[in-house]
Design a protein around this motif. Structure first.
Motif, PDB file in Angstrom:
ATOM      1  N   THR A 217      -5.530  -3.166   1.752  1.00 38.41           N
ATOM      2  CA  THR A 217      -6.979  -3.355   1.643  1.00 38.41           C
ATOM      3  C   THR A 217      -7.610  -2.436   0.613  1.00 38.41           C
ATOM      4  O   THR A 217      -8.787  -2.590   0.297  1.00 38.41           O
ATOM      5  CB  THR A 217      -7.682  -3.174   3.011  1.00 38.41           C
ATOM      6  N   GLY A 218      -6.854  -1.494   0.065  1.00 35.77           N
ATOM      7  CA  GLY A 218      -7.416  -0.647  -0.972  1.00 35.77           C
ATOM      8  C   GLY A 218      -6.418   0.354  -1.496  1.00 35.77           C
ATOM      9  O   GLY A 218      -5.357   0.559  -0.893  1.00 35.77           O
TER      10      GLY A 218
ATOM     11  N   ASN B  83      -2.768   6.396  -3.633  1.00 32.95           N
ATOM     12  CA  ASN B  83      -3.049   6.451  -2.205  1.00 32.95           C
ATOM     13  C   ASN B  83      -3.448   5.042  -1.797  1.00 32.95           C
ATOM     14  O   ASN B  83      -4.086   4.323  -2.566  1.00 32.95           O
ATOM     15  CB  ASN B  83      -4.213   7.406  -1.909  1.00 32.95           C
TER      16      ASN B  83
ATOM     17  N   VAL C  21      -4.548   1.994   1.414  1.00 34.75           N
ATOM     18  CA  VAL C  21      -4.986   1.637   2.757  1.00 34.75           C
ATOM     19  C   VAL C  21      -4.301   0.335   3.151  1.00 34.75           C
ATOM     20  O   VAL C  21      -4.370  -0.659   2.429  1.00 34.75           O
ATOM     21  CB  VAL C  21      -6.514   1.446   2.831  1.00 34.75           C
TER      22      VAL C  21
ATOM     23  N   GLU D  18      -3.869  -2.401   6.470  1.00 34.49           N
ATOM     24  CA  GLU D  18      -4.352  -2.799   7.799  1.00 34.49           C
ATOM     25  C   GLU D  18      -3.304  -3.659   8.475  1.00 34.49           C
ATOM     26  O   GLU D  18      -2.415  -4.202   7.829  1.00 34.49           O
ATOM     27  CB  GLU D  18      -5.708  -3.507   7.684  1.00 34.49           C
TER      28      GLU D  18
ATOM     29  N   LEU E  48       0.960   0.120  13.816  1.00 34.42           N
ATOM     30  CA  LEU E  48       0.223   1.310  13.402  1.00 34.42           C
ATOM     31  C   LEU E  48      -1.245   1.033  13.093  1.00 34.42           C
ATOM     32  O   LEU E  48      -2.023   1.953  12.892  1.00 34.42           O
ATOM     33  CB  LEU E  48       0.877   1.934  12.167  1.00 34.42           C
TER      34      LEU E  48
ATOM     35  N   ALA F  41      -4.629   0.531  11.184  1.00 27.71           N
ATOM     36  CA  ALA F  41      -5.137   0.942   9.874  1.00 27.71           C
ATOM     37  C   ALA F  41      -4.507   2.269   9.485  1.00 27.71           C
ATOM     38  O   ALA F  41      -4.522   3.212  10.263  1.00 27.71           O
ATOM     39  CB  ALA F  41      -6.659   1.081   9.926  1.00 27.71           C
ATOM     40  N   VAL F  42      -3.943   2.325   8.297  1.00 23.40           N
ATOM     41  CA  VAL F  42      -3.200   3.506   7.859  1.00 23.40           C
ATOM     42  C   VAL F  42      -3.608   3.889   6.437  1.00 23.40           C
ATOM     43  O   VAL F  42      -3.753   3.013   5.583  1.00 23.40           O
ATOM     44  CB  VAL F  42      -1.679   3.235   7.890  1.00 23.40           C
ATOM     45  N   VAL F  43      -3.803   5.197   6.210  1.00 21.03           N
ATOM     46  CA  VAL F  43      -3.964   5.719   4.853  1.00 21.03           C
ATOM     47  C   VAL F  43      -2.643   6.354   4.447  1.00 21.03           C
ATOM     48  O   VAL F  43      -2.087   7.167   5.192  1.00 21.03           O
ATOM     49  CB  VAL F  43      -5.084   6.792   4.790  1.00 21.03           C
ATOM     50  N   LEU F  44      -2.148   5.986   3.269  1.00 22.59           N
ATOM     51  CA  LEU F  44      -0.875   6.552   2.790  1.00 22.59           C
ATOM     52  C   LEU F  44      -1.100   7.374   1.542  1.00 22.59           C
ATOM     53  O   LEU F  44      -1.768   6.916   0.610  1.00 22.59           O
ATOM     54  CB  LEU F  44       0.106   5.423   2.481  1.00 22.59           C
ATOM     55  N   ARG F  45      -0.488   8.544   1.490  1.00 20.27           N
ATOM     56  CA  ARG F  45      -0.584   9.362   0.269  1.00 20.27           C
ATOM     57  C   ARG F  45       0.358   8.807  -0.781  1.00 20.27           C
ATOM     58  O   ARG F  45       1.547   8.610  -0.532  1.00 20.27           O
ATOM     59  CB  ARG F  45      -0.178  10.802   0.546  1.00 20.27           C
TER      60      ARG F  45
END
Lengths: 73, 73, 73, 73, 73, 73, 73
Positions: A31-32, A38, A40, A42, A57, A59-63
């Motif tokens: 989604t972004g 980095n 996002v 979903e 998991l 919604a996840v933010v990944l570095r």
């Protein structure tokens, strides 16, 4: 020529598979992302290669610096 | 003198073999790259050295800092 | 004083041996490099230290941050 | 106060022993270095700690980010 | 508040113990450092934790990104 | 919102527990830090998780890029 | 498109699960973060995957470059 960021932009709202440095594989809807890659995701699930279990998991933010590759599904 | 970026530019739309830091080898058509050596491969397959299986990955974005070397096929 | 980049410049079109972080040793003709020590080798072969096999890799782009050392042959 | 770069400057044309991140130890005449601590050694030998063999490497360029320490001999 | 660089400055010409990323411990007189925490030690000895031997290294330049911590002795 | 640097500022002169990348845990009074999260601890002790021994380290400078987390005690 | 930093901003004061590079999983209330993805968690617990024990850590500052992913709970 297809720039990496351009392909990611075209893949927003599509399902992707992310390979992380530690070998994990995450699947989800992209989604972004930002200029450091980095990201996002979903509706993310973690597909462990060795075992058969799948972890949800959400919604996840990944570095970005842990991401090896992004496959467009 | 052949600058690294110049050789990559000449290799767009050619098949290349990428060696990643974790030992994976990806083969595909190089369709783009940026100044960080992030790359876009199409019709990508993963050739695992140890096993005999080949995985089809399609369109893939690779982060430059996981790439060890790019061989022009 | 011999600056590292100056020695590389003098070594263009000469054969060099590259030691990579993962222990691989590549031998080839250095045809170019940039300020990040990304390099272009031609007529490259990979000399695996442990085994006796030699792999021919042709034209190769190497990312500088995987290079440990460059010996001028 | 002795700045690190100043001590390196004073050590040009002297013999030094370099410890690399992978545990290798190189000995040679320091003939140059740059602000990233990339270095040029001449008459370089690799002294493997575990084994007794010594490898002659001649002129070598070393990337600074693989260097742990430089001992002035 | 004691800034890290300020404590180092006060420690010049004092004996310090450096812990490196690979687990080595060096002891010596701190004679200088720069903004990357590259350091100069004199009268350096390497105290191997596992074994009992002590190696004399004399004047040593250390790259900051291999240093974990500096204890003022 | 509590910015990371703001929480550290509020923690100066308090006891903290630092987890390092190599698994070590240091406890001490935080007396300073800079924008790279380099830190100064005083009255530092190293609490080895596996063994029961505690080592007294006194005043210690820690490089930020080896720090995983800081717990305020 | 949902930028990574925007999702984090929306998640302030919500519970998150952080996966660190060394495999640790921390759960807590996200109370802040900065542009390097350094983060502040409160009421933090460490859930060790292999063992069943849970450690209470309270207020914790995490360095961004050890964070692999942040799941919004």
């Amino acid at each position: 020529m297809v720039m990496p960021q351009a392909l990611l932009e075209k893949s927003v709202d599509k399902r992707v598979s992310l390979l992380l440095k530690d070998g994990r594989i995450l699947e989800g809807k992209l989604t972004g992302f930002d200029e450091y890659m980095n990201m996002v995701l979903e509706e993310t699930t973690e597909n462990n290669v060795s075992g058969g279990e799948e972890r949800r998991l959400g919604a996840v933010v990944l570095r970005g610096n842990n991401v090896v590759s992004i496959s467009i599904l």
